[in-house]
Design an enzyme around this catalytic site. Structure first.
Site, PDB file in Angstrom:
ATOM      1  N   LYS A 282       0.791  -1.227   0.000  1.00  0.00           N
ATOM      2  CA  LYS A 282       0.000   0.000   0.000  1.00  0.00           C
ATOM      3  C   LYS A 282       0.827   1.283   0.000  1.00  0.00           C
ATOM      4  O   LYS A 282       1.860   1.382   0.636  1.00  0.00           O
ATOM      5  CB  LYS A 282      -0.911   0.031   1.227  1.00  0.00           C
ATOM      6  CG  LYS A 282      -2.016  -0.989   1.170  1.00  0.00           C
ATOM      7  CD  LYS A 282      -3.147  -0.547   0.269  1.00  0.00           C
ATOM      8  CE  LYS A 282      -3.938   0.457   1.012  1.00  0.00           C
ATOM      9  NZ  LYS A 282      -5.347   0.337   1.015  1.00  0.00           N
ATOM     10  N   GLU A 289      -6.362  12.882   2.127  1.00  0.00           N
ATOM     11  CA  GLU A 289      -7.530  12.459   2.907  1.00  0.00           C
ATOM     12  C   GLU A 289      -7.693  13.306   4.169  1.00  0.00           C
ATOM     13  O   GLU A 289      -8.800  13.691   4.542  1.00  0.00           O
ATOM     14  CB  GLU A 289      -7.390  10.987   3.304  1.00  0.00           C
ATOM     15  CG  GLU A 289      -7.541  10.042   2.119  1.00  0.00           C
ATOM     16  CD  GLU A 289      -7.199   8.607   2.519  1.00  0.00           C
ATOM     17  OE1 GLU A 289      -8.110   7.792   2.558  1.00  0.00           O
ATOM     18  OE2 GLU A 289      -6.023   8.321   2.797  1.00  0.00           O
TER      19      GLU A 289
END
Ligand code: ARG
Length: 458
Positions: A282, A289
């Protein structure tokens, strides 16, 4: 003993002290409180309300105190309630009784209004510089990607080909409006409330204009009741910052989408992304965000202060002490979000080929194919119908308008000729949109020029 203790027969409860106190958060106003007091005391001396010697010794004491606070040598005391009474008590400890004359012709009501205005003014200047940095970064990136073709979207469905530069310049315009909103907030902050007193000025011959000039305000608050009751300037800034966060959250959302495997239009720099504690593959867009997430608290601060101010009778009410944490939080949030967002954007890797590929497959040139028929003499509605049929054909045969053989075109309408391929090439679609504000290099260059000039005026 409290500075206002004379009228009281007994001490306040500890809970009262704690509940009432604002020092834990208004201590950040110490510098502006001292600067304001210096201007006030200087005027008191000039007006012979106190003697020049008295005003001199208070001013020297305040300057020394400011130095010690900045050097970290001072601890504030919750029992002294707020920054204003802490400073006065500390000064009294240092220079003795003369310090008590500092508060002549003044109330904490006009004092706090002054401090918050002085603080807000400074912070707006900082915020404007940070916003300018972001605008420069957006413009530079847009210039670099003047010719980078990507799909433009409506309803998050591929719509028409644009360029990445064109898309970015939409954000430039939003940020430009945000900059204007910061200026608006600044202009409305830039009035001096000092001299309003508790609400009804004072009987001393204050020179309000002199204090306003000394503190570089554009003028005085014209009505003393308004001077102590007005927090519109905080709300103007909180709204301006909310709009700015709204824009950053939209930009963040796009960066999050674009950096997904599905889009793969951009790659975030390692320095501005994060990993997962469990999934080794990831690379997460945490910064975008978090910026998107922090929009909630900035909106909340605006709603919170609007609600605090709702229905308050004139003039000052202690409710208004609640203005500061909301204001500080929004300012702090933007001071974090703006620079990190700028750096994330400046280091973004743009995957031009993927953008081009996404613009190619999804019939973004269908409008241009219809316009091609219009130029050949068909009415736009009929052209729309013909291209609709061609798109349907492509969808069922899993192909695209670019790859469709000429005989298929001609089987649907005989007017098609070989020049259709040139007319619907993505580069043509972009190049031909020369209307001002559009994606062609020609139109964009004009926008770049205006944007560059705008930045030089800031
Ligand atoms: N700490 C107070 C505030 O932030 C200062 C003004 C207090 N005035 C008063 N009359 N109690 O609003």
């Amino acid at each position: 003993m409290k500075l206002w203790g004379g009228r009281f027969a007994k001490e306040t409860d500890q809970l009262t002290d704690h509940f009432n106190s604002s020092i834990s958060f208004d201590m950040r106003l110490y510098k502006h409180d001292i600067i304001g007091s210096i201007a006030h005391v200087d005027m008191l001396g000039q007006q012979n309300i106190i003697t020049l010697e008295e005003s001199q010794s208070i001013i020297e004491g305040l300057k020394a105190l400011l130095q010690d606070i900045e050097a970290g040598k001072i601890e504030f005391n919750e029992k002294m309630e707020d920054i204003h009474m802490n400073i006065e008590a500390l000064l009294t400890e240092r220079i003795g009784a003369v310090a008590k004359k500092m508060h002549t012709g003044r109330s904490r009501n006009d004092q706090v209004a002054l401090d918050v205005r002085l603080y807000t003014r400074d912070e707006i200047i900082t915020l404007k510089a940070l916003l300018k940095d972001l605008m420069e970064t957006v413009l530079n990136l847009a210039k670099k990607h003047r010719d980078t073709i990507m799909p433009g979207y409506t309803h998050l469905q591929r719509a028409q080909p644009i360029t990445f530069g064109h898309h970015l310049m939409a954000y430039f315009e939003m940020l430009k409006r945000d900059y204007h909103r910061l200026n608006f907030a600044y202009d409305h902050t830039n009035y001096c409330p000092l001299g309003s007193g508790a609400l009804a000025t004072t009987t001393y011959p204050l020179n309000r204009q002199a204090v306003s000039d000394a503190l570089d305000f554009s003028g005085i608050c014209e009505n003393s009741i308004d001077g102590v009751s007005d927090r519109d300037f905080c709300l103007d800034l909180l709204y301006g910052l909310s709009a700015l966060m709204m824009h950053l959250s939209r930009f963040s959302e796009e960066i999050i989408l674009w950096s997904s495997h599905e889009f793969h239009f951009v790659e975030l720099d390692d320095a501005y992304s994060t990993g997962s504690s469990i999934m080794p593959q990831k690379k997460n867009p945490d910064i975008a965000e978090l910026v998107r997430g922090k929009t909630g608290r900035v909106y909340g601060n605006l709603m919170s202060l609007l609600t605090t101010m709702k229905g308050l009778p004139l003039a000052y009410n202690k409710d208004m002490q609640e203005d500061k944490e909301r204001l500080f939080d929004s300012i702090d949030t933007l001071k974090m979000c703006l620079p990190i967002f700028t750096r994330m954007l400046a280091t973004l890797k743009v995957c031009e080929k993927n953008m081009y590929k996404a613009a190619s497959g999804g019939f973004t040139n269908a409008t241009d194919a219809a316009d091609y028929l219009v130029k050949k003499g068909l009415a736009f509605r009929d052209a729309h119908e013909v291209i609709g049929k061609l798109v349907l054909y492509c969808v069922t045969h899993e192909t695209s308008l670019e790859d469709l053989p000429l005989d298929i075109y001609q089987s649907i309408h005989p007017i098609f000729e070989a020049d259709v391929y040139e007319a619907i090439a993505l580069t043509t679609c972009v190049k031909e949109r020369q209307v001002l504000g559009g994606p062609s290099a020609k139109a964009l260059e004009q926008h770049f020029e205006k944007a560059t000039t705008f930045l030089t005026t800031l």
